[in-house]
Design an enzyme around this catalytic site. Structure first.
Site, PDB file in Angstrom:
ATOM      1  N   ARG A  68       0.864  -1.172   0.000  1.00  0.00           N
ATOM      2  CA  ARG A  68       0.000   0.000   0.000  1.00  0.00           C
ATOM      3  C   ARG A  68       0.906   1.229   0.000  1.00  0.00           C
ATOM      4  O   ARG A  68       2.119   1.130   0.109  1.00  0.00           O
ATOM      5  CB  ARG A  68      -0.955  -0.004   1.191  1.00  0.00           C
ATOM      6  CG  ARG A  68      -0.310  -0.515   2.462  1.00  0.00           C
ATOM      7  CD  ARG A  68      -0.859   0.115   3.667  1.00  0.00           C
ATOM      8  NE  ARG A  68      -0.597   1.535   3.625  1.00  0.00           N
ATOM      9  CZ  ARG A  68       0.594   2.096   3.896  1.00  0.00           C
ATOM     10  NH1 ARG A  68       1.643   1.353   4.223  1.00  0.00           N
ATOM     11  NH2 ARG A  68       0.753   3.406   3.835  1.00  0.00           N
ATOM     12  N   ALA A  70       0.955   5.086  -2.211  1.00  0.00           N
ATOM     13  CA  ALA A  70       0.925   5.371  -3.646  1.00  0.00           C
ATOM     14  C   ALA A  70       2.228   5.010  -4.360  1.00  0.00           C
ATOM     15  O   ALA A  70       2.194   4.329  -5.402  1.00  0.00           O
ATOM     16  CB  ALA A  70       0.570   6.839  -3.874  1.00  0.00           C
ATOM     17  N   GLN A 217      -3.254   2.367   9.522  1.00  0.00           N
ATOM     18  CA  GLN A 217      -1.892   2.492   8.999  1.00  0.00           C
ATOM     19  C   GLN A 217      -0.983   3.246   9.965  1.00  0.00           C
ATOM     20  O   GLN A 217       0.242   3.169   9.849  1.00  0.00           O
ATOM     21  CB  GLN A 217      -1.905   3.190   7.641  1.00  0.00           C
ATOM     22  CG  GLN A 217      -2.518   2.380   6.516  1.00  0.00           C
ATOM     23  CD  GLN A 217      -3.984   2.695   6.309  1.00  0.00           C
ATOM     24  OE1 GLN A 217      -4.673   3.162   7.222  1.00  0.00           O
ATOM     25  NE2 GLN A 217      -4.483   2.446   5.122  1.00  0.00           N
ATOM     26  N   ASP A 257      -1.839  10.597  -2.544  1.00  0.00           N
ATOM     27  CA  ASP A 257      -2.069   9.599  -3.588  1.00  0.00           C
ATOM     28  C   ASP A 257      -2.227  10.231  -4.957  1.00  0.00           C
ATOM     29  O   ASP A 257      -2.024   9.586  -5.982  1.00  0.00           O
ATOM     30  CB  ASP A 257      -3.296   8.765  -3.234  1.00  0.00           C
ATOM     31  CG  ASP A 257      -3.029   7.933  -1.996  1.00  0.00           C
ATOM     32  OD1 ASP A 257      -3.060   8.498  -0.890  1.00  0.00           O
ATOM     33  OD2 ASP A 257      -2.724   6.733  -2.141  1.00  0.00           O
TER      34      ASP A 257
END
Lengths: 377, 377
Positions: A68, A70, A217, A257
């Site tokens: 995970r 970007a 996260q 992102d």
């Protein structure tokens, strides 16, 4: 998709980050043509590594968020395309795999950027040479990501050093949301790169770590910071506004992102709320991004597709049971309706600056920086 | 502190809310002098009731949040003082118990208000009559809370009806944070009272329910709404700003733990972030509060003590295991530093209005409403 404890070192691996005494990148290759990485769905409760041997493995792994962030999604996608071309190097296979990989995560633009890089590199080659060329391109993208993030780190470090002036040794207090550390990239990270470098340079720092529901996260960020020895405190996503009101935050620093041409920042859901609080309390708000995160085809962030992820990401949560074993509990029954938008857009008016490998730009100056950023990407 | 499944109906119980077909208040009494209630640390994963037989039970229960919500904490504290006077009706016992109960939760002003009511009622009585008088006062406070919340509900309902005009049957979409439902009061709730009444009146409504980390009081709200049949969707606390940007929210409606003289609203941590997003997107932001929640002794919210709760409230979480049994998992190891401020202050400039039992007031008009609000409290 084979998953197991990692026992060997990667081939082209040059990771600056150590786990249990061994240096790692977040993703590496092992012969013969296997893509390996740290399984981020298991961290921090388990440290295990995945081994992708097919494009199907890569698609499943990206969708489930084994990787995970970007920048890392982009590199992982590039390897996924290379894995497909090793199976079938036809135009049809290339086109279909490009589309299938792109569909795994719609919001981050780096994925499209990396997939296009591989496709453009191999499209004019004869089929027999495509797999090797794609693999080499993916390796180059991975290495370039490391160099890019190191440059982001240096530019961000200058910012942290400026904030430290006059603090008489008191730490610069940074709030971050989600994980934009080395796990979100191939190495170094974006938002955390300046923090790792600042800590190594002896700059006193303290990081407020948003836990970042629903995927938590923030636990990855806390895990990275603890491993590197950077002082930090985990907080609920709800707490950041209050901390800013209390004067406990000097800088908000996140990844992104996708960044639109006007400087609108698309990042993990909840970033917008922190940017509002930063603005309301005159705390600078920066996003640290490689040039590949800019999408100059979008005038603003309004058209960015916001990924809607499964409700079960809220409804169940992973941790360790009373015996210390990894375990999940359900928080709500299966009939409770749940919505789970994964990203939001922070308007450029709330963004102090964008830290890139080519320097720090305000949203107002993005237009004039476009050429240098597109060249870097 | 005895805890078990509730089998009997309360003595003075007149609850409008049903659980498994039985009407409940959140708190009730059973002879001889026992205070019973729904154990909110177990909901929604288990429905069990507590039985407080001593002031020690009440202090532990309030601290652990068996009861929670500013109005309910006040009534529970009043019963705690009555329990103490049944043990020892001396001036010293009265004073010490008042102090110990007040210290359980420092932020909500309703607790001090209710404790002062009981103390003032019994202070001039001979010791022999104090316990009975205190108990009667606590019962009166409980009954008054129900009437107050019903009035809040009626005033809030008018607001919802106004928002429904011209929507052609499309639901009014309300976002709420934490739990200001009947569980947070003796009955009806504050922020949810207009929603229950609106639903009963046939008004189409949809409620976005913030899960409200770290204590997940949103699960209580979802549980209440599901029981009453009100359409709702659970979301991460991070999602509300994005939903407002997307035009998916017509009204933010919350409770409060203390409101200062200028209209600054102290409520569950994270409320300020939602108020910022509401303001940024021109969504009205209302707090629904009984008059006892106003603290006119404070010019603004800056001086309100923000309770710092244990880090373990973030570090571990309760749900159901794969077998469906209540279970906890740890999210982070015990060495990760955690901060857990439980409330924040939303500046009056972000508050559209305050819904009370005496009507709806803007922050600007609080000064002139002070007399009528103090009379009502």
């Amino acid at each position: 998709m084979e998953t197991g404890n990692h026992t060997g070192r990667g081939l082209w691996y040059n990771g600056g980050m150590r786990v249990q005494g061994i240096s790692y990148r977040s993703l590496w290759t092992e012969p013969p043509g296997v893509v390996c990485g740290i399984d981020q769905t298991r961290l921090p409760h388990e440290f295990t590594c995945f081994r992708w041997q097919s494009v199907a493995d890569a698609i499943a792994g990206i969708t489930q968020m084994q990787v995970r962030g970007a920048p890392l999604i982009g590199v992982a996608g590039a390897f996924g395309l290379a894995l497909r071309l090793a199976e079938d190097a036809s135009d049809v296979a290339l086109s279909e795999a490009h589309g299938a990989l792109l569909a795994t995560r719609p919001t981050a633009v780096n994925l499209r950027w990396a997939l296009d890089r591989v496709r453009d590199r191999v499209a004019t080659l004869p089929a027999a040479r495509r797999a090797t060329a794609a693999w080499q391109t993916a390796v180059q993208l991975a290495d370039a990501d490391v160099a890019t993030n190191a440059a982001i780190g240096r530019h961000g470090l200058a910012l942290l050093q400026a904030l430290a002036v006059g603090r008489a040794g008191q730490p610069v207090r940074v709030l971050t949301h989600c994980n934009a550390g080395w796990l979100a990239t191939v190495d170094w990270g974006t938002a955390l790169a300046p923090i790792f470098m600042g800590h190594d340079a002896g700059l006193p720092l303290h990081v407020w770590v948003d836990e970042t529901r629903p995927r938590m996260q923030g636990l990855l960020t806390a895990w990275e910071l603890a491993a590197h020895g950077v002082p930090h405190t985990l907080i609920a996503d709800n707490a950041g506004g209050h901390l800013m009101q209390q004067g406990e935050v000097d800088l908000v620093l996140v990844g992104a992102d996708r960044v639109a041409a006007n400087g609108d920042v698309c990042n993990k859901i909840g970033t917008y709320l922190k940017a509002l609080a930063a603005h309301d309390n005159r705390v600078p708000f920066y996003a640290a991004v490689p040039a590949s995160t800019f999408d100059f085809s979008l005038a603003d962030g309004g058209a960015i597709e916001i990924e809607q992820r499964p409700g079960d990401e809220l409804a169940a949560i992973r941790g360790r049971d009373t015996a210390g074993k990894p375990a999940s509990v359900r928080l709500v029954d299966t009939v409770t309706p749940v919505a789970n938008p994964a990203f939001d857009v922070t308007p450029a008016r709330l963004v102090t600056g964008l830290i890139t490998q080519r320097g720090v730009f305000t949203p107002e100056h993005l237009a004039s920086a476009r050429a240098v950023l597109q060249e870097a990407a």
